[in-house]
Design a protein around this motif. Structure first.
Motif, PDB file in Angstrom:
ATOM      1  N   UNK A 316      10.969  12.809  18.866  1.00 34.16           N
ATOM      2  CA  UNK A 316       9.978  13.754  19.397  1.00 34.16           C
ATOM      3  C   UNK A 316      10.368  14.257  20.791  1.00 34.16           C
ATOM      4  N   UNK A 317      10.133  15.539  20.993  1.00 38.12           N
ATOM      5  CA  UNK A 317      10.327  16.109  22.325  1.00 38.12           C
ATOM      6  C   UNK A 317       9.032  16.799  22.723  1.00 38.12           C
ATOM      7  N   UNK A 318       8.405  16.335  23.807  1.00 37.06           N
ATOM      8  CA  UNK A 318       7.181  16.996  24.246  1.00 37.06           C
ATOM      9  C   UNK A 318       7.500  17.957  25.396  1.00 37.06           C
ATOM     10  N   UNK A 319       6.730  19.042  25.475  1.00 38.65           N
ATOM     11  CA  UNK A 319       6.921  19.982  26.569  1.00 38.65           C
ATOM     12  C   UNK A 319       6.477  19.298  27.866  1.00 38.65           C
ATOM     13  N   UNK A 320       6.324  20.054  28.933  1.00 38.53           N
ATOM     14  CA  UNK A 320       6.050  19.403  30.225  1.00 38.53           C
ATOM     15  C   UNK A 320       4.621  18.856  30.339  1.00 38.53           C
ATOM     16  N   UNK A 321       3.788  19.131  29.337  1.00 34.32           N
ATOM     17  CA  UNK A 321       2.399  18.637  29.373  1.00 34.32           C
ATOM     18  C   UNK A 321       2.305  17.348  28.554  1.00 34.32           C
ATOM     19  N   UNK A 322       1.768  16.307  29.183  1.00 38.19           N
ATOM     20  CA  UNK A 322       1.636  15.026  28.486  1.00 38.19           C
ATOM     21  C   UNK A 322       0.561  15.062  27.418  1.00 38.19           C
ATOM     22  N   UNK A 323       0.576  14.090  26.531  1.00 38.76           N
ATOM     23  CA  UNK A 323      -0.447  14.035  25.463  1.00 38.76           C
ATOM     24  C   UNK A 323      -0.145  12.956  24.444  1.00 38.76           C
ATOM     25  N   UNK A 369      -6.178  18.366  26.518  1.00 44.87           N
ATOM     26  CA  UNK A 369      -6.741  18.543  27.863  1.00 44.87           C
ATOM     27  C   UNK A 369      -7.417  19.905  27.971  1.00 44.87           C
ATOM     28  N   UNK A 370      -8.169  20.076  29.034  1.00 46.73           N
ATOM     29  CA  UNK A 370      -9.015  21.261  29.186  1.00 46.73           C
ATOM     30  C   UNK A 370      -8.262  22.557  29.469  1.00 46.73           C
ATOM     31  N   UNK A 371      -7.154  22.438  30.186  1.00 46.78           N
ATOM     32  CA  UNK A 371      -6.586  23.672  30.739  1.00 46.78           C
ATOM     33  C   UNK A 371      -5.238  24.111  30.171  1.00 46.78           C
ATOM     34  N   UNK A 372      -4.470  23.175  29.680  1.00 43.91           N
ATOM     35  CA  UNK A 372      -3.107  23.568  29.287  1.00 43.91           C
ATOM     36  C   UNK A 372      -2.854  23.356  27.800  1.00 43.91           C
ATOM     37  N   UNK A 373      -2.188  24.322  27.186  1.00 49.47           N
ATOM     38  CA  UNK A 373      -1.773  24.085  25.809  1.00 49.47           C
ATOM     39  C   UNK A 373      -0.547  23.167  25.841  1.00 49.47           C
ATOM     40  N   UNK A 374      -0.313  22.512  24.736  1.00 51.15           N
ATOM     41  CA  UNK A 374       0.784  21.545  24.703  1.00 51.15           C
ATOM     42  C   UNK A 374       1.565  21.710  23.400  1.00 51.15           C
ATOM     43  N   UNK A 375       2.864  21.481  23.501  1.00 53.14           N
ATOM     44  CA  UNK A 375       3.732  21.670  22.343  1.00 53.14           C
ATOM     45  C   UNK A 375       4.607  20.433  22.160  1.00 53.14           C
ATOM     46  N   UNK A 376       4.670  19.935  20.953  1.00 57.72           N
ATOM     47  CA  UNK A 376       5.651  18.878  20.688  1.00 57.72           C
ATOM     48  C   UNK A 376       6.492  19.284  19.483  1.00 57.72           C
ATOM     49  N   UNK A 377       7.774  18.977  19.587  1.00 60.37           N
ATOM     50  CA  UNK A 377       8.708  19.308  18.501  1.00 60.37           C
ATOM     51  C   UNK A 377       9.142  18.004  17.869  1.00 60.37           C
ATOM     52  N   UNK A 378       8.921  17.911  16.570  1.00 60.51           N
ATOM     53  CA  UNK A 378       9.180  16.632  15.925  1.00 60.51           C
ATOM     54  C   UNK A 378      10.263  16.762  14.851  1.00 60.51           C
ATOM     55  N   UNK A 379      11.162  15.804  14.884  1.00 61.68           N
ATOM     56  CA  UNK A 379      12.232  15.729  13.873  1.00 61.68           C
ATOM     57  C   UNK A 379      11.972  14.468  13.062  1.00 61.68           C
TER      58      UNK A 379
END
Ligand SMILES: O=C(O)CCC(=O)C(=O)O
Ligand SMILES: [Fe+2]
Length: 451
Positions: A316-323, A369-379
């Motif tokens: 997994x690679x997550x963008x700069x926003x945690x989650x 979270x309230x303010x930021x969208x988040x993206x994760x790329x999964x293999x």
């Protein structure tokens, strides 16, 4: 650009979600969670964010559906990395450095040099120990080029930024016309068997063959009304998407093989024990892009409920926003800090079974979270559907009696999972398959099934 509220979209307060009035009787369990009014922060969502998201358009009709039972709600926020246990790190760059040092030592006739095989052995053992204690590892200096990761993140983001109608063209149908779980949608309409509705939009397809990616990309980026120069733009966009998928797949396929070899060595097995049946990218490796829009209810809902992954290995690679949150120890959750150049790799159910439980397939989830969208790329790495995963004899002894199916194929387990999905959806029962589907892999269960 100032943010436009949903009021700005021509929506009246009456159109806004009302968690109380929209609670259905089948949601009786959620009545405890009722809130008396629309959260103020729903208005912070930008109109264009709502427009492009399948989830947000649906949620605006019935926000209450997204409120999870009390004991499932996250207590640790997405960006609270304080006090989180440090997820162990494996530095694969050391393997390369050790090989270089080997060559130098041979030329210089150094006598006190530690050979790369010793270094490799140590890394393999460390990795096996981490997978048996944590089920998760953070991998750095993995050899996947930054450009390849960045391009994939950029393309995934570009995809979710498309108008909803455009994204929905990615939906693949089976020959009979029924939908598959490939394509774009709210959970790709594959149905969820969680106890609550997750806050997520998702795109999913196979990483290969490249022709099917091309077909998908063409569907998404080609606009019927496009003429002339637009046609060229659409073609370029589809081509960029395809290329980044292909490059990413090649790199992560290599990484999977490297990890599988180290795992085998770390368990004292022949290096090829897991890679031979895996057969690389020819297998059934699945791409998943998870997109979590900003959420007005971050402490009441989840982007993805607690689950284990059914496959072999997940990268997994997550963008700069945690989650991403991992369950470690006695049910305590911690957030994984995003790091642009590292991958989070975890053991899936199939690998846990294949190693007779030496490696653990550990629960994880995604918070929003309230303010930021988040993206994760999964293999999701998987062997070929009919390759047999049989528990190596060396992993069965008095201390470790056989607890899982002695042999099974990915197809067997997948068929079981799809059945569980269907039953849960048809019976509309508490959708708790996430917790129970893994039981199929247990030996006791397989003996019972054969009776
Ligand atoms: O988005 C995340 O961090 C978690 C994704 C995940 O667990 C999954 O797709 O199986
Ligand atoms: Fe997962």
């Amino acid at each position: 650009m100032p943010s436009v509220s949903v009021h700005g979209m021509g929506m009246t307060p009456a159109d806004l979600p009302n968690p109380v009035s929209s609670l259905s009787s089948s949601n009786a369990g959620l009545l405890r969670c009722r809130t008396s009014s629309v959260p103020e922060n729903w208005k912070l969502l930008k109109a264009e964010e709502v427009q492009k998201s399948k989830l947000l358009r649906g949620a605006s009709a019935n926000l209450a559906e997204f409120i999870w039972p009390q004991d499932e709600r996250p207590k640790v926020p997405h960006d609270d990395f304080q006090g989180a246990e440090e997820l162990p790190i494996i530095d694969l760059g050391e393997l390369l450095q050790a090989a270089v040092a080997d060559r130098a030592a041979t030329t210089d006739h150094q006598h006190h040099h530690q050979p790369s095989s010793t270094r490799r052995d140590k890394i393999a053992k460390d990795l096996a120990k981490i997978f048996s204690e944590w089920g998760f590892v953070q991998v750095v200096n993995h050899g996947v080029k930054t450009e390849v990761i960045d391009a994939m993140q950029t393309q995934a983001k570009k995809f979710f930024d498309l108008p909803l109608e455009q994204k929905e063209k990615a939906k693949l149908t089976q020959p009979g016309g029924s939908s598959t779980n490939e394509g774009f949608g709210y959970g790709v309409d594959s149905g969820f068997f969680y106890v609550g509705r997750p806050w997520i939009d998702r795109f999913q397809c196979r990483w290969s063959p490249v022709e099917s990616i091309t077909e998908l990309a063409d569907k998404v980026y080609t606009r019927e009304e496009a003429h002339g120069i637009d046609d060229i733009d659409a073609h370029d966009a589809a081509e960029e998407f395809r290329k980044s998928m292909e490059d990413y797949n090649k790199s992560l396929d290599k990484l999977t093989i490297q990890i599988l070899e180290l795992c085998a060595e770390g368990l004292g097995l022949k290096s090829s024990t897991f890679t031979e049946p895996y057969l690389g990218t020819a297998g059934d490796c699945i791409a998943r892009f998870n997109y979590y829009p900003p959420c007005p209810l971050p402490s009441l809902t989840l982007g993805l409920g607690a689950h284990t992954d059914p496959n072999l290995l997940t990268i997994l690679h997550q963008c700069s926003v945690g989650g991403l949150q991992i369950c470690h120890g006695h049910g305590s959750w911690f957030s994984v800090k995003p790091s642009a150049n590292s991958f989070i790799i975890n053991v899936g159910d199939s690998f846990e079974a294949w190693t007779n439980g030496r490696f653990k397939s550990v629960k994880h989830r995604a918070v929003v979270n309230e303010t930021q969208s988040r993206l994760s790329i999964v293999y999701f790495s998987n062997p070929l559907p009919h390759s047999i995963m049989s528990v190596p004899h060396k992993l069965i002894d008095c201390e470790h009696p056989l607890e899982f199916r002695p042999a099974f194929t990915w197809q067997d387990y997948k068929t079981h999972l799809l059945e569980t999905h269907k039953n849960n959806n048809n019976n509309n029962n508490n959708n708790d398959g996430v917790r129970t589907s893994k039981l199929w892999l247990l030996r006791r269960k397989s003996i019972l099934n054969q009776k």
